[in-house]
Design a protein around this motif. Structure first.
Motif, PDB file in Angstrom:
ATOM      1  N   TYR A   5       0.848  -1.192   0.000  1.00 20.46           N
ATOM      2  CA  TYR A   5       0.000   0.000   0.000  1.00 20.46           C
ATOM      3  C   TYR A   5       0.885   1.244   0.000  1.00 20.46           C
ATOM      4  CZ  TYR A   5      -3.481   3.443   1.244  1.00 20.46           C
ATOM      5  OH  TYR A   5      -4.284   4.556   1.237  1.00 20.46           O
ATOM      6  N   ASP A   6       0.568   2.184  -0.875  1.00 18.78           N
ATOM      7  CA  ASP A   6       1.299   3.446  -0.973  1.00 18.78           C
ATOM      8  C   ASP A   6       0.465   4.562  -0.347  1.00 18.78           C
ATOM      9  OD1 ASP A   6       2.646   5.759  -1.626  1.00 18.78           O
ATOM     10  OD2 ASP A   6       2.316   5.570  -3.790  1.00 18.78           O
ATOM     11  N   ILE A  10      -3.570   9.126  -4.460  1.00 20.39           N
ATOM     12  CA  ILE A  10      -4.483  10.276  -4.469  1.00 20.39           C
ATOM     13  C   ILE A  10      -5.665  10.106  -3.514  1.00 20.39           C
ATOM     14  CG2 ILE A  10      -5.817   9.494  -6.468  1.00 20.39           C
ATOM     15  CD1 ILE A  10      -5.818  12.526  -7.329  1.00 20.39           C
ATOM     16  N   PHE A  11      -6.183   8.889  -3.351  1.00 18.47           N
ATOM     17  CA  PHE A  11      -7.316   8.704  -2.446  1.00 18.47           C
ATOM     18  C   PHE A  11      -6.881   8.847  -0.991  1.00 18.47           C
ATOM     19  CE2 PHE A  11      -9.681   5.928  -5.778  1.00 18.47           C
ATOM     20  CZ  PHE A  11      -9.906   7.053  -6.548  1.00 18.47           C
ATOM     21  N   ALA A  12      -5.676   8.405  -0.665  1.00 17.53           N
ATOM     22  CA  ALA A  12      -5.153   8.623   0.688  1.00 17.53           C
ATOM     23  C   ALA A  12      -5.012  10.116   0.953  1.00 17.53           C
ATOM     24  CB  ALA A  12      -3.820   7.911   0.865  1.00 17.53           C
ATOM     25  N   LYS A  13      -4.586  10.871  -0.056  1.00 17.05           N
ATOM     26  CA  LYS A  13      -4.460  12.325   0.085  1.00 17.05           C
ATOM     27  C   LYS A  13      -5.828  12.979   0.270  1.00 17.05           C
ATOM     28  CE  LYS A  13      -0.123  12.688  -2.448  1.00 17.05           C
ATOM     29  NZ  LYS A  13       0.558  13.227  -3.632  1.00 17.05           N
ATOM     30  N   ILE A  14      -6.843  12.470  -0.421  1.00 18.88           N
ATOM     31  CA  ILE A  14      -8.209  12.973  -0.225  1.00 18.88           C
ATOM     32  C   ILE A  14      -8.649  12.691   1.206  1.00 18.88           C
ATOM     33  CG2 ILE A  14     -10.633  12.538  -0.836  1.00 18.88           C
ATOM     34  CD1 ILE A  14      -9.641  12.269  -3.779  1.00 18.88           C
ATOM     35  N   LEU A  15      -8.407  11.475   1.696  1.00 18.02           N
ATOM     36  CA  LEU A  15      -8.796  11.128   3.068  1.00 18.02           C
ATOM     37  C   LEU A  15      -8.114  12.019   4.100  1.00 18.02           C
ATOM     38  CD1 LEU A  15      -8.812   7.235   2.830  1.00 18.02           C
ATOM     39  CD2 LEU A  15     -10.797   8.719   3.250  1.00 18.02           C
ATOM     40  N   ARG A  16      -6.882  12.423   3.837  1.00 16.07           N
ATOM     41  CA  ARG A  16      -6.151  13.300   4.757  1.00 16.07           C
ATOM     42  C   ARG A  16      -6.496  14.775   4.560  1.00 16.07           C
ATOM     43  NH1 ARG A  16      -1.799   9.716   3.276  1.00 16.07           N
ATOM     44  NH2 ARG A  16      -0.963  11.320   1.869  1.00 16.07           N
ATOM     45  N   ARG A  53      -4.905  -1.738  -0.484  1.00 15.94           N
ATOM     46  CA  ARG A  53      -4.506  -1.551  -1.874  1.00 15.94           C
ATOM     47  C   ARG A  53      -5.628  -1.971  -2.821  1.00 15.94           C
ATOM     48  NH1 ARG A  53       0.204  -1.173  -5.220  1.00 15.94           N
ATOM     49  NH2 ARG A  53      -0.026  -2.419  -7.112  1.00 15.94           N
ATOM     50  N   GLY A  54      -6.295  -3.080  -2.503  1.00 11.75           N
ATOM     51  CA  GLY A  54      -7.349  -3.581  -3.370  1.00 11.75           C
ATOM     52  C   GLY A  54      -8.205  -4.621  -2.678  1.00 11.75           C
ATOM     53  N   LEU A 103      -8.214   0.667  -2.535  1.00 12.15           N
ATOM     54  CA  LEU A 103      -9.472  -0.017  -2.820  1.00 12.15           C
ATOM     55  C   LEU A 103     -10.584   0.994  -3.073  1.00 12.15           C
ATOM     56  CD1 LEU A 103     -11.277  -2.570  -2.857  1.00 12.15           C
ATOM     57  CD2 LEU A 103     -11.370  -2.398  -0.354  1.00 12.15           C
ATOM     58  N   HIS A 104     -11.305   0.823  -4.168  1.00 14.55           N
ATOM     59  CA  HIS A 104     -12.436   1.703  -4.454  1.00 14.55           C
ATOM     60  C   HIS A 104     -13.448   1.006  -5.347  1.00 14.55           C
ATOM     61  CE1 HIS A 104      -9.458   2.543  -7.621  1.00 14.55           C
ATOM     62  NE2 HIS A 104     -10.435   2.994  -8.390  1.00 14.55           N
ATOM     63  N   VAL A 105     -14.691   1.426  -5.199  1.00 20.60           N
ATOM     64  CA  VAL A 105     -15.802   0.910  -5.979  1.00 20.60           C
ATOM     65  C   VAL A 105     -16.372   2.069  -6.791  1.00 20.60           C
ATOM     66  CG1 VAL A 105     -18.106  -0.121  -5.867  1.00 20.60           C
ATOM     67  CG2 VAL A 105     -16.338  -0.849  -4.246  1.00 20.60           C
ATOM     68  N   HIS A 106     -16.543   1.827  -8.090  1.00 18.11           N
ATOM     69  CA  HIS A 106     -17.162   2.814  -8.981  1.00 18.11           C
ATOM     70  C   HIS A 106     -18.665   2.528  -9.045  1.00 18.11           C
ATOM     71  CE1 HIS A 106     -13.401   4.163 -11.097  1.00 18.11           C
ATOM     72  NE2 HIS A 106     -12.983   2.998 -10.627  1.00 18.11           N
ATOM     73  N   LEU A 107     -19.476   3.565  -8.904  1.00 17.31           N
ATOM     74  CA  LEU A 107     -20.924   3.472  -9.061  1.00 17.31           C
ATOM     75  C   LEU A 107     -21.296   4.400 -10.219  1.00 17.31           C
ATOM     76  CD1 LEU A 107     -21.856   3.870  -5.293  1.00 17.31           C
ATOM     77  CD2 LEU A 107     -21.629   1.722  -6.581  1.00 17.31           C
TER      78      LEU A 107
END
Length: 143
Positions: A5-6, A10-16, A53-54, A103-107
């Motif tokens: 896991y890195d 970008i999603f980790a940066k959004i969470l922070r 990561r996934g 990990l992410h889910v597209h809707l």
């Protein structure tokens, strides 16, 4: 190639809070927000707050919470955009189509006969994303 896991993704940066996102839903475990390169109006992402990561490396409890929120937000997305259907995508590793390694889910709300746009088709207008997010939040409030 690393499969660790890195925390710089970008999603980790959004969470922070380092990068802005048009949020739709948030709880202690998950965040849902508008995809900035939508394949259709209302394209929403749901991510866990825990570093995964996934799908294959995620804790099963993380997956359980994620899928519950994805289902709830997915219903709201479909309602908000008066869609005929909903595509749910989840990709793993480059060969599986994953480009952000959190990990992410597209809707993606779908209409009969309307093809999806390319995911790399450019950034959406921020005001449009804000209006789309509000439609989804309103649908969530109606539950």
């Amino acid at each position: 190639m690393s499969t660790a896991y890195d925390p710089g993704n970008i999603f980790a940066k959004i969470l922070r809070g380092e990068i802005p996102a048009e949020k739709v839903y948030e709880d202690d475990d998950t965040l849902a927000f508008m995809d900035v390169m939508p394949q259709a109006e209302g394209h929403t992402l749901v991510i866990p707050k825990s570093p995964s990561r996934g799908f294959l490396d995620a804790d099963p409890e993380v997956l359980a919470r994620l899928i519950k929120v994805a289902q709830r937000v997915g219903r709201a997305v479909k309602t908000a955009f008066e869609a005929d259907g909903l595509s749910v995508f989840q990709y793993n590793e480059p060969a599986g189509g994953q480009t952000v390694f959190h990990l992410h889910v597209h809707l993606v709300p779908r209409r009969e006969g309307v093809p999806l746009k390319r995911h790399e088709g450019g950034m959406a207008d921020k005001d449009v994303l804000a209006r789309h997010a509000e439609r989804i939040r309103a649908a969530l409030r109606q539950e």
